[in-house]
Design an enzyme around this catalytic site. Structure first.
Site, mmCIF file in Angstrom:
data_model
loop_
_atom_site.group_PDB
_atom_site.id
_atom_site.type_symbol
_atom_site.label_atom_id
_atom_site.label_comp_id
_atom_site.label_asym_id
_atom_site.label_seq_id
_atom_site.Cartn_x
_atom_site.Cartn_y
_atom_site.Cartn_z
ATOM 1 N N GLY A 236 0.825 -1.202 0.000
ATOM 2 C CA GLY A 236 0.000 0.000 0.000
ATOM 3 C C GLY A 236 0.858 1.250 0.000
ATOM 4 N N ILE B 284 2.817 2.798 2.402
ATOM 5 C CA ILE B 284 4.178 2.623 2.912
ATOM 6 C C ILE B 284 4.914 1.572 2.100
ATOM 7 C CG2 ILE B 284 5.557 1.990 4.923
ATOM 8 C CD1 ILE B 284 3.334 2.936 6.714
ATOM 9 N N GLY B 285 4.225 0.486 1.750
ATOM 10 C CA GLY B 285 4.867 -0.598 1.012
ATOM 11 C C GLY B 285 5.447 -0.151 -0.310
ATOM 12 N N ASN C 123 -6.166 4.545 -5.045
ATOM 13 C CA ASN C 123 -4.754 4.374 -4.703
ATOM 14 C C ASN C 123 -3.831 5.225 -5.571
ATOM 15 O OD1 ASN C 123 -5.413 0.829 -4.509
ATOM 16 N ND2 ASN C 123 -5.547 2.322 -2.861
ATOM 17 N N ALA D 204 -3.073 -9.106 10.791
ATOM 18 C CA ALA D 204 -1.928 -9.559 10.002
ATOM 19 C C ALA D 204 -0.613 -9.121 10.629
ATOM 20 C CB ALA D 204 -2.033 -9.021 8.575
ATOM 21 N N ARG D 205 -0.587 -7.933 11.220
ATOM 22 C CA ARG D 205 0.639 -7.446 11.867
ATOM 23 C C ARG D 205 1.008 -8.329 13.057
ATOM 24 N NH1 ARG D 205 -0.451 -0.961 12.114
ATOM 25 N NH2 ARG D 205 1.772 -0.713 12.533
ATOM 26 N N CYS E 104 -7.763 4.153 3.961
ATOM 27 C CA CYS E 104 -7.502 2.886 3.264
ATOM 28 C C CYS E 104 -8.461 1.777 3.684
ATOM 29 C CB CYS E 104 -6.060 2.448 3.497
ATOM 30 S SG CYS E 104 -5.560 2.477 5.205
#
Length: 573
Positions: A30, A32-33, A60, A125-126, A177
């Site tokens: 996303g 940061i990714g 996005n 997920a984190r 997001c």
């Protein structure tokens, strides 16, 4: 070659060789990714594996610059990998359109890498990535942003606190997001509906693009600047139909859902949505208007599909008339959560989307509390945080772990006139459920009411963030992650299966390589409706405990936390 030569000159030969041979796992493509991937590719990293479950959305494009219009609807991981390869053909990058919590991404998979970057907005997920890195003894570079605020830190087993060492506060605002093509929580639907209002009647920008085919497909061949015109395209289409409510609903809740269903990879690990036939719920002129549930206040009644359709029709006609009556000086309706028509529109749209995706519907009172609380994603914030993440990776590869730190990006300068505030890494919390040498907790429940399914879904998965837990009480298997045992005794209460005050439950998640011991205690009443409390236990001191009510066990998705606000009425003690 120019990028590699420049990286070698800046880093020096020794560090460059470590960078070029380092195997990196990036989770999340996303905001940061995308920035992390760009930084890695220009710093000399050559071996990258990228995992992301989402697809590219029109909204996005204004900040996730690795994506272009022709990639809308495609896998983010695969699209980002293609773009990075165009930057540097010598990079070996693999993009996987998958959920990092899938069984294929086990401890053995994580052990293939040298460094892991977390670029997720999903707490569940984190937490999973945190536990996998603890199990594989890998350094994890964790990051996150909220508007103009950002943070990055380094996690290493035995040296620093992990992601779960400190409870996460309940957010009062929600990142933009959360508007995704695959909503899973009520808050996703609320934010989506709020942006739908902006696209039709308010200030339309790239952030408010919500419809799939009007924005990404039907207009792809139009002879105008799509990038600047996309946010207004749905409004133009609606104007051409005189804001016909049924045609708009058919597009949003039927045609767009069918478009999503055509993307098979989205539904490998998710329940697919069901398109709504809003025409079937149409009211005739002779039928009486909607009346709310007489047994509760109007704002606290949850509307049926029929009621949502009726409210959608009436509110969009009222908003259309007001929008058409605006003067030349004012061309947009200003959002006001206290406006009855606006709130009816957002509530109806949010609930229709929720019904389509099998998500619990919400009442107007709940939605009103959240509809104005959306935080925009800021591209510069993502870029700053991503840059710091790669710097931390260079410290790790240089063997200078003592130089690693936690960095906060603030909106106001501190006493030293800095917006970037570094802090020393904190040692592990000995009472942490994830990284303690022997994780333990005391579980307070009503044994006569709390079922095995409650234990599995509310505590082990919901609060402790497990994926596939097995539970034993001595030699007795109470819960199993194996499919053939999936339905065994789950409806029985803990008391019925032999659990008593003082019982010890041994819980293990083989996928996460994580274990915890739960000491059971009886309690009849609780402050919230979850019907349990967890109290962490220190290995060194029985007296050194920290009570952790279930409502504060915030080991879920940033959006999943908000689900509690909506779904508590569905829970029973």
């Amino acid at each position: 070659m120019m990028v590699e030569r420049a990286a070698q000159q800046v880093l020096g030969l020794t560090l460059y060789e470590k960078v070029s041979t380092c195997k990196v796992l990036v989770v999340g493509a996303g905001g940061i990714g995308c920035e992390i991937l760009k930084n890695l590719s220009t710093t000399g990293f050559r071996n990258i594996f990228l995992v992301d479950l989402d697809t590219v959305d029109v909204s996005n494009l204004n900040r996730q610059f690795l994506y272009q219009l022709h990639q809308v609807g495609k896998s983010k991981a695969e699209a980002a990998a293609d773009t990075i390869r165009s930057f540097n053909p010598n990079i070996q990058i693999t993009g996987s359109h998958a959920d990092i919590r899938s069984f294929e991404y086990n401890v053995e998979f994580f052990e293939k890498f040298d460094i892991v970057f977390n670029a997720l907005d999903n707490l569940s997920a984190r937490i999973h990535v945190n536990r996998m890195c603890l199990a594989a003894n890998l350094p994890l570079i964790e990051s996150g942003t909220t508007g103009y605020l950002g943070q990055t830190t380094v996690i290493k087993r035995g040296l620093t606190e992990c992601f779960e060492c400190t409870p996460k506060p309940v957010p009062k605002r929600f990142p933009v997001c959360t508007i995704r093509s695959t909503p899973s929580l009520p808050i996703h639907c609320v934010v989506w509906a709020r942006h739908l209002f902006s696209q039709l009647f308010g200030h339309a920008d790239d952030e408010s693009a919500v419809s799939l085919s009007v924005n990404a497909q039907e207009l792809r061949s139009a002879e105008h600047d799509l990038v600047t015109d996309l946010p207004k395209s749905l409004r133009k289409w609606a104007v051409s139909l005189n804001f016909d409510p049924y045609k708009i609903m058919h597009k949003l809740f039927s045609e767009d859902i069918h478009t999503l269903l055509s993307m098979d990879t989205l539904w490998r690990n998710r329940n697919p949505p069901q398109p709504l036939n809003c025409y079937a719920h149409a009211k005739t002129e002779k039928q009486s208007p909607v009346y709310e549930n007489p047994h509760c206040l109007p704002d606290q009644s949850v509307w049926s599909v029929d009621e949502c359709v009726d409210h959608f029709c009436r509110s969009i006609k009222e908003l259309r008339d007001r929008w058409e009556g605006l003067t030349n000086d004012l061309t947009e309706l200003l959002w006001d959560k206290d406006d009855s028509s606006m709130m009816q529109f957002v509530t109806a749209a949010a609930n229709l989307r929720a019904y389509a995706f099998g998500i619990p519907a919400s009442n107007l009172f709940e939605i009103k509390a959240l509809a104005g609380s959306i935080i925009p994603a800021i591209a510069t914030t993502n870029a700053i945080i991503a840059g710091i993440c790669v710097i931390e990776a260079l410290h790790i590869l240089s063997g200078d772990f003592d130089k690693c730190q936690t960095t906060f990006l603030k909106t106001e300068k501190n006493s030293r006139n800095r917006l970037l505030v570094p802090e020393k890494l904190v040692p592990p919390n000995p009472k942490c459920y994830a990284c303690a040498e022997q994780p333990e907790a005391k579980l307070f429940v009503n044994l006569s009411k709390f079922t095995l399914e409650d234990l599995r879904s509310k505590i082990l998965i919901g609060s402790l963030g497990m994926l596939a837990p097995d539970v034993c009480m001595g030699p007795k298997l109470l819960l199993s992650s194996e499919e053939e045992h999936a339905g065994i005794n789950k409806a029985k209460t803990l008391k019925e299966v032999g659990v008593r005050p003082g019982s010890l439950l041994e819980v293990e998640d083989f996928l996460q390589d994580h274990k915890i011991r739960l000491f059971v205690a009886e309690k009849d009443t609780f402050q919230d409706q979850d019907g349990f409390e967890l109290e962490s236990r220190s290995i060194d001191s029985e007296e050194n405990t920290s009570k952790r009510p279930s409502s504060e066990v915030l080991k879920r998705d940033l959006e999943e936390i908000e689900e509690n606000l909506f779904s508590k009425r569905f829970k029973k003690n």
